[in-house]
Scaffold this motif. Sequence first.
Motif, mmCIF file in Angstrom:
data_model
loop_
_atom_site.group_PDB
_atom_site.id
_atom_site.type_symbol
_atom_site.label_atom_id
_atom_site.label_comp_id
_atom_site.label_asym_id
_atom_site.label_seq_id
_atom_site.Cartn_x
_atom_site.Cartn_y
_atom_site.Cartn_z
ATOM 1 N N GLN A 8 0.829 -1.201 0.000
ATOM 2 C CA GLN A 8 0.000 0.000 0.000
ATOM 3 C C GLN A 8 0.859 1.245 0.000
ATOM 4 O OE1 GLN A 8 -2.829 0.181 3.175
ATOM 5 N NE2 GLN A 8 -4.149 -1.350 2.254
ATOM 6 N N ARG A 10 0.295 5.429 0.456
ATOM 7 C CA ARG A 10 -0.706 6.384 0.940
ATOM 8 C C ARG A 10 -0.164 7.805 0.824
ATOM 9 N NH1 ARG A 10 -2.910 3.942 5.424
ATOM 10 N NH2 ARG A 10 -4.612 3.313 4.095
ATOM 11 N N THR A 12 -1.582 11.860 1.677
ATOM 12 C CA THR A 12 -2.617 12.691 2.288
ATOM 13 C C THR A 12 -2.263 14.155 2.068
ATOM 14 O OG1 THR A 12 -3.051 11.014 3.959
ATOM 15 C CG2 THR A 12 -3.806 13.242 4.457
ATOM 16 N N VAL A 101 -7.139 1.805 -6.374
ATOM 17 C CA VAL A 101 -6.924 3.130 -5.800
ATOM 18 C C VAL A 101 -8.193 3.551 -5.073
ATOM 19 C CG1 VAL A 101 -6.399 5.553 -6.290
ATOM 20 C CG2 VAL A 101 -5.283 3.739 -7.627
ATOM 21 N N THR A 102 -8.017 4.001 -3.832
ATOM 22 C CA THR A 102 -9.129 4.522 -3.033
ATOM 23 C C THR A 102 -8.821 5.971 -2.685
ATOM 24 O OG1 THR A 102 -9.556 2.336 -2.082
ATOM 25 C CG2 THR A 102 -10.464 4.241 -0.899
ATOM 26 N N THR A 115 -7.175 11.652 1.183
ATOM 27 C CA THR A 115 -6.261 10.543 1.434
ATOM 28 C C THR A 115 -6.407 9.557 0.285
ATOM 29 O OG1 THR A 115 -6.417 10.809 3.820
ATOM 30 C CG2 THR A 115 -5.593 8.687 3.010
ATOM 31 N N THR A 117 -5.084 5.950 -1.251
ATOM 32 C CA THR A 117 -4.405 4.691 -0.955
ATOM 33 C C THR A 117 -4.365 3.872 -2.233
ATOM 34 O OG1 THR A 117 -5.303 4.755 1.286
ATOM 35 C CG2 THR A 117 -4.384 2.651 0.520
ATOM 36 N N HIS A 118 -3.169 3.507 -2.653
ATOM 37 C CA HIS A 118 -2.988 2.701 -3.865
ATOM 38 C C HIS A 118 -2.481 1.337 -3.411
ATOM 39 C CE1 HIS A 118 -1.608 2.701 -8.330
ATOM 40 N NE2 HIS A 118 -1.921 1.487 -7.933
ATOM 41 N N GLU A 119 -3.298 0.306 -3.645
ATOM 42 C CA GLU A 119 -2.946 -1.069 -3.288
ATOM 43 C C GLU A 119 -2.496 -1.803 -4.546
ATOM 44 O OE1 GLU A 119 -5.890 -3.102 -0.638
ATOM 45 O OE2 GLU A 119 -7.034 -1.291 -1.162
ATOM 46 N N GLU A 132 4.277 6.356 -4.900
ATOM 47 C CA GLU A 132 3.924 7.389 -3.918
ATOM 48 C C GLU A 132 4.342 8.768 -4.406
ATOM 49 O OE1 GLU A 132 4.604 8.514 0.781
ATOM 50 O OE2 GLU A 132 5.633 6.778 -0.074
ATOM 51 N N TRP A 135 1.953 9.971 -7.277
ATOM 52 C CA TRP A 135 0.656 10.468 -6.800
ATOM 53 C C TRP A 135 0.824 11.786 -6.051
ATOM 54 C CZ3 TRP A 135 -3.563 9.167 -8.967
ATOM 55 C CH2 TRP A 135 -3.822 7.872 -9.380
#
Length: 149
Positions: A8, A10, A12, A101-102, A115, A117-119, A132, A135
Amino acid sequence: MSAAQNVQVRVTRQFNASPERVFDAWLTPETVGQWMLGSNVRDEEVLRVAIDARVGGKFSFFVRRGGVEIDHVGTYLEIDRPRRLVFTWHVDTEADELSRVTVEVTPRDTGCELTLTHEMDAKWADYASRTEKGWATMIDVLAPILERG
């Protein structure tokens, strides 16, 4: 992609913009073309941005980078405006390499907090810091675009 094998990433960021404006920036082709793709972010030419903004709808962000044409594609899994957006993400030549991606947008006193989050599968762990950074760069480009209105 099983959860036990995920990596993951992340990112923010705070925005001085409404949650609706930040959320909509992910689903409006003209805006996506300004902050996620193209010369504002990296040395590439935007060839096409297509977005079908509905659950089950697909997107295609087609660019030319270093003489190579790349199509970033995915499917929208959740759209809960202005709180949550979930989609798959991959390059069209790697259709079996789906990542997820969330994007979560939380209201704050002076705007909102995003925020992301890319899994991705654990085999991409060596690319986590690069992902990271990518993004973070894109989201940093978005802030002044939203502030300009």
